[in-house]
Design an enzyme around this catalytic site. Structure first.
Site, short mmCIF file in Angstrom:
data_model
loop_
_atom_site.label_atom_id
_atom_site.label_comp_id
_atom_site.label_asym_id
_atom_site.label_seq_id
_atom_site.Cartn_x
_atom_site.Cartn_y
_atom_site.Cartn_z
N HIS A 17 -21.92 -70.39 -41.85
CA HIS A 17 -21.61 -71.75 -41.38
C HIS A 17 -22.74 -72.71 -41.79
CE1 HIS A 17 -19.38 -69.59 -37.92
NE2 HIS A 17 -18.45 -70.10 -38.70
N LYS A 41 -8.56 -69.32 -25.74
CA LYS A 41 -9.43 -68.22 -26.16
C LYS A 41 -10.54 -68.03 -25.13
CE LYS A 41 -9.26 -68.28 -31.24
NZ LYS A 41 -10.09 -68.53 -32.42
N ARG A 90 -14.35 -67.84 -47.73
CA ARG A 90 -15.18 -66.68 -48.09
C ARG A 90 -14.49 -65.81 -49.13
NH1 ARG A 90 -15.67 -64.91 -42.00
NH2 ARG A 90 -13.53 -65.57 -42.31
N SER A 129 -18.13 -64.51 -37.53
CA SER A 129 -18.61 -64.55 -36.14
C SER A 129 -18.12 -63.32 -35.38
CB SER A 129 -18.09 -65.81 -35.45
OG SER A 129 -18.63 -66.96 -36.05
O1 PNS Z 1 -13.64 -71.47 -36.79
P1 PNS Z 1 -12.14 -71.37 -36.69
O2 PNS Z 1 -11.74 -70.75 -35.38
O3 PNS Z 1 -11.54 -70.68 -37.88
O4 PNS Z 1 -11.62 -72.90 -36.69
C1 PNS Z 1 -10.23 -73.18 -36.60
C2 PNS Z 1 -9.97 -74.67 -36.38
C3 PNS Z 1 -10.83 -75.21 -35.24
C4 PNS Z 1 -10.29 -75.44 -37.64
C5 PNS Z 1 -8.47 -74.86 -36.07
O5 PNS Z 1 -8.06 -73.87 -35.17
C6 PNS Z 1 -8.14 -76.22 -35.46
O6 PNS Z 1 -8.34 -77.24 -36.07
N1 PNS Z 1 -7.64 -76.19 -34.21
C7 PNS Z 1 -7.32 -77.40 -33.47
C8 PNS Z 1 -5.82 -77.43 -33.15
C9 PNS Z 1 -5.04 -77.99 -34.31
O7 PNS Z 1 -5.27 -79.09 -34.79
N2 PNS Z 1 -4.02 -77.22 -34.78
C10 PNS Z 1 -3.13 -77.68 -35.85
C11 PNS Z 1 -3.56 -77.15 -37.21
S1 PNS Z 1 -2.92 -75.52 -37.42
#
Ligand code: PNS
Length: 161
Positions: A17, A41, A90, A129
């Site tokens: 990150h 979560k 990645r 993570s």
């Molecule tokens: O680090 P992560 O858990 O892979 O990040 C995921 C993230 C935060 C980018 C994604 O889950 C997100 O933007 N969630 C907010 C809800 C949202 O907007 N959902 C619609 C898009 S699928």
């Protein structure tokens, strides 16, 4: 002024990150790293803890700010005036998931929120993570995965000396 958002769970922040944060901060005038407050979560670190970890990790980067958000990314981005979301890739296994999120956000935002992918440095391409948490929970060495102070905080969560 070019500004972008880097959203994620960051539970916990890894060197992968951090590499993406540094590189995105070099490309954009302003970068906001934003921690998702996801009530569905059960994270290892609270949102406040993750924000504080990120603030400490980015204190030498003057154009980076750290926030949190809940709900849809597109709503948060619209409210704050962000038009670019940064995500790290990645490996090909990330691609399908990331492409789906990027296209969903583009559709939901009517084209207002674009996603820019930065490919992770090969040095960090194995890092995740969840892997860090699993290794630490068994007392394994995570010193190559996260900054020292983050490693200490992770071990503390698992009551490992
Ligand atoms: O680090 P992560 O858990 O892979 O990040 C995921 C993230 C935060 C980018 C994604 O889950 C997100 O933007 N969630 C907010 C809800 C949202 O907007 N959902 C619609 C898009 S699928």
């Amino acid at each position: 002024m070019k500004k972008a958002i880097y959203p994620g769970s960051f539970d916990p922040l890894t060197y992968g990150h951090l590499d993406i944060i540094r590189r995105a901060a070099d490309i954009f005038d302003n970068l906001t790293v934003s921690v998702l407050d996801n009530h569905t979560k059960t994270p290892l670190f609270s949102v406040e803890e993750r924000v504080n970890i990120l603030k400490e990790a980015t204190k030498d980067m003057p154009n980076v700010r750290v926030e949190s958000f809940s709900g849809l990314l597109i709503d948060y981005a619209k409210e704050k005036g962000y038009h670019v979301s940064i995500r790290g890739l990645r490996a090909i296994t990330d691609f399908e998931y990331e492409l789906q999120i990027a296209q969903t956000n583009k559709m939901l935002s009517h084209g207002e929120l674009d996603t820019m992918f930065l490919t992770s440095d090969v040095e960090f391409s194995y890092l995740s993570s969840s892997g860090v948490k699993e290794i630490a929970s068994f007392g394994g060495d995570i010193s190559q995965c996260v900054p020292d102070y983050v490693a200490r905080l992770v071990y503390d969560k698992y009551n490992i000396k």
